[in-house]
Design an enzyme around this catalytic site. Structure first.
Site, PDB file in Angstrom:
ATOM      1  N   MET A  39      24.695 -21.725  25.375  1.00 52.63           N
ATOM      2  CA  MET A  39      23.339 -21.185  25.394  1.00 52.63           C
ATOM      3  C   MET A  39      23.053 -20.370  24.137  1.00 52.63           C
ATOM      4  O   MET A  39      23.865 -19.560  23.722  1.00 52.63           O
ATOM      5  CB  MET A  39      23.213 -20.289  26.628  1.00 52.63           C
ATOM      6  CG  MET A  39      21.961 -19.457  26.693  1.00 52.63           C
ATOM      7  SD  MET A  39      21.853 -18.619  28.298  1.00 52.63           S
ATOM      8  CE  MET A  39      22.775 -17.138  28.002  1.00 52.63           C
ATOM      9  N   SER A 113      30.908 -22.606  26.959  1.00 47.18           N
ATOM     10  CA  SER A 113      30.038 -21.904  27.898  1.00 47.18           C
ATOM     11  C   SER A 113      29.304 -22.927  28.767  1.00 47.18           C
ATOM     12  O   SER A 113      29.959 -23.813  29.321  1.00 47.18           O
ATOM     13  CB  SER A 113      29.098 -21.000  27.098  1.00 47.18           C
ATOM     14  OG  SER A 113      28.614 -19.967  27.909  1.00 47.18           O
ATOM     15  N   GLN A 114      27.970 -22.883  28.860  1.00 45.06           N
ATOM     16  CA  GLN A 114      27.306 -23.808  29.791  1.00 45.06           C
ATOM     17  C   GLN A 114      27.571 -25.278  29.428  1.00 45.06           C
ATOM     18  O   GLN A 114      27.521 -26.155  30.293  1.00 45.06           O
ATOM     19  CB  GLN A 114      25.804 -23.529  29.888  1.00 45.06           C
ATOM     20  CG  GLN A 114      25.014 -23.773  28.610  1.00 45.06           C
ATOM     21  CD  GLN A 114      23.538 -23.359  28.727  1.00 45.06           C
ATOM     22  OE1 GLN A 114      23.156 -22.605  29.620  1.00 45.06           O
ATOM     23  NE2 GLN A 114      22.695 -23.832  27.816  1.00 45.06           N
ATOM     24  N   ASP A 231      35.460 -11.044  29.341  1.00 44.13           N
ATOM     25  CA  ASP A 231      34.114 -11.618  29.214  1.00 44.13           C
ATOM     26  C   ASP A 231      33.041 -10.664  29.749  1.00 44.13           C
ATOM     27  O   ASP A 231      33.107 -10.230  30.895  1.00 44.13           O
ATOM     28  CB  ASP A 231      34.065 -12.943  29.988  1.00 44.13           C
ATOM     29  CG  ASP A 231      32.981 -13.871  29.478  1.00 44.13           C
ATOM     30  OD1 ASP A 231      31.849 -13.400  29.285  1.00 44.13           O
ATOM     31  OD2 ASP A 231      33.274 -15.052  29.269  1.00 44.13           O
ATOM     32  N   HIS A 287      33.521 -13.187  25.622  1.00 52.26           N
ATOM     33  CA  HIS A 287      33.055 -14.559  25.764  1.00 52.26           C
ATOM     34  C   HIS A 287      33.210 -15.365  24.461  1.00 52.26           C
ATOM     35  O   HIS A 287      32.679 -14.974  23.427  1.00 52.26           O
ATOM     36  CB  HIS A 287      31.585 -14.531  26.180  1.00 52.26           C
ATOM     37  CG  HIS A 287      31.091 -15.837  26.721  1.00 52.26           C
ATOM     38  ND1 HIS A 287      31.743 -16.524  27.714  1.00 52.26           N
ATOM     39  CD2 HIS A 287      30.009 -16.588  26.406  1.00 52.26           C
ATOM     40  CE1 HIS A 287      31.071 -17.632  27.989  1.00 52.26           C
ATOM     41  NE2 HIS A 287      30.028 -17.696  27.204  1.00 52.26           N
TER      42      HIS A 287
END
Ligand SMILES: *[C@@H]1O[C@H](CO)[C@@H](O)[C@H](O)[C@H]1NC(C)=O
Ligand SMILES: *[C@@H]1O[C@H](CO)[C@@H](O)[C@H](O)[C@H]1NC(C)=O
Length: 304
Positions: A39, A113-114, A231, A287
């Site tokens: 993202m 991530s996503q 994270d 993250h």
């Protein structure tokens, strides 16, 4: 929009890794790699996906690395990470992969991530060309409940998204137009989640049990999941290893192995675990923070 895979990575890359002598091979039996960014990021940001692509190309001479661009430009690609229906994104990617002659014998996939859960949907829905290893780097495999922080410079978008999610993540309007709503997993409204989540509840077999999803996922050689121990972007962190909050409350968490998804083996994950196909890795940072040394030691072995 400088985000994700961190300056730290770039700096270490420069310091530590000049290509090792003698690593240039004549043979070209490498397995292609497909990357899906996170993202707020894009296919081609030189500080994130660009540096990952370059690093892999240096470490695996001859490899074909495709960093996915969702849409027709880098700007569209970044915007689509917030606003384009995830099911449409997955279909777009499936189509692109199927048409790429270099991928026809199979490929490895690495999602950031996503991008980690989106590539899992690709594995479940689109078995051709075959995905060999799936590597989810900080992916939210059970979704998120909370958006404590957005990566990078996108905090105004983040505030807006948070407002939308709180105003009703499972309304048709928000589901249709907000990517993060499509993997919003509210343990206090489990029935709403199961009924209205257009993406996550579908790929996680919350409504019907789609045997095709199970069969396709189990065809992977390895499913590698990376969790970032510090994270501050992903809530709860356990989702990066396919764990989540226990249903009905928002404090206690459960691991993948404790979940109904696993005990009922709705997605084949229990069988994969027993067959040694699930790999749980951790990185001791925030993250998407890791060093090139870590990447080389932990992830490179899955790119062959
Ligand atoms: C190896 O094969 C890939 C895929 O066909 C191709 O993109 C790449 O250029 C080749 N590399 C070399 C060094 O020939
Ligand atoms: C199961 O998944 C396949 C692949 O995406 C799809 O074609 C099919 O319609 C799905 N079946 C159900 C019952 O959802």
């Amino acid at each position: 929009m400088t985000i994700s895979a961190t300056q730290m990575l770039v700096v270490t890359a420069v310091l530590l890794l000049l290509p090792s002598p003698g690593s240039a091979k004549d043979s070209n039996d490498t397995v292609p790699l497909v990357l899906w960014h996170g993202m707020g990021d894009s296919c081609c940001n030189p500080l994130s996906m660009g540096s990952i692509k370059k690093m892999v190309e240096e470490d695996v001479p001859g490899i074909y690395v495709l960093s996915l661009m969702i849409g027709q430009s880098i700007i569209q690609d970044t915007e689509n990470g917030f606003f384009k229906d995830v099911n449409e994104q997955v279909a777009f990617v499936c189509n692109q992969l199927a048409q790429d002659p270099k991928l026809k014998d199979g490929y490895n996939a690495m999602g950031f991530s996503q991008g980690g859960q989106f590539l899992r949907a690709v594995a479940q829905r689109c078995p051709s060309p075959p995905m060999k290893n799936l590597i989810s780097v900080g992916g939210q495999q059970q979704g998120v409940y909370g958006l404590p922080r957005c990566p990078g410079e996108t905090s105004h978008i983040c505030d807006w998204i948070r407002k939308k999610l709180n105003s009703g993540a499972y309304t048709d309007m928000v589901q249709k137009h907000l990517v993060q709503a499509q993997y919003w997993h509210d343990p206090l409204n489990d029935d709403l989640y199961k009924k209205h989540s257009v993406f996550l509840a579908d790929i996680n077999q919350e409504r019907v049990l789609n045997e095709t999803y199970k069969k396709n996922l189990m065809a992977l050689e390895k499913f590698v999941m990376v969790k970032f121990l510090q994270d501050t972007v992903v809530d709860p962190r356990g989702t990066e290893w396919f764990g989540f909050l226990k249903t009905g409350q928002a404090v206690e968490t459960e691991t993948l192995q404790e979940s109904a998804l696993y005990t009922e083996d709705r997605l084949g994950l229990a069988q994969m675990d027993k067959a040694g196909k699930l790999v749980f890795l951790e990185s001791d940072g925030d993250h998407l923070q890791f060093t090139r040394e870590w990447f080389t030691a932990k992830l490179l072995p899955y790119l062959h």
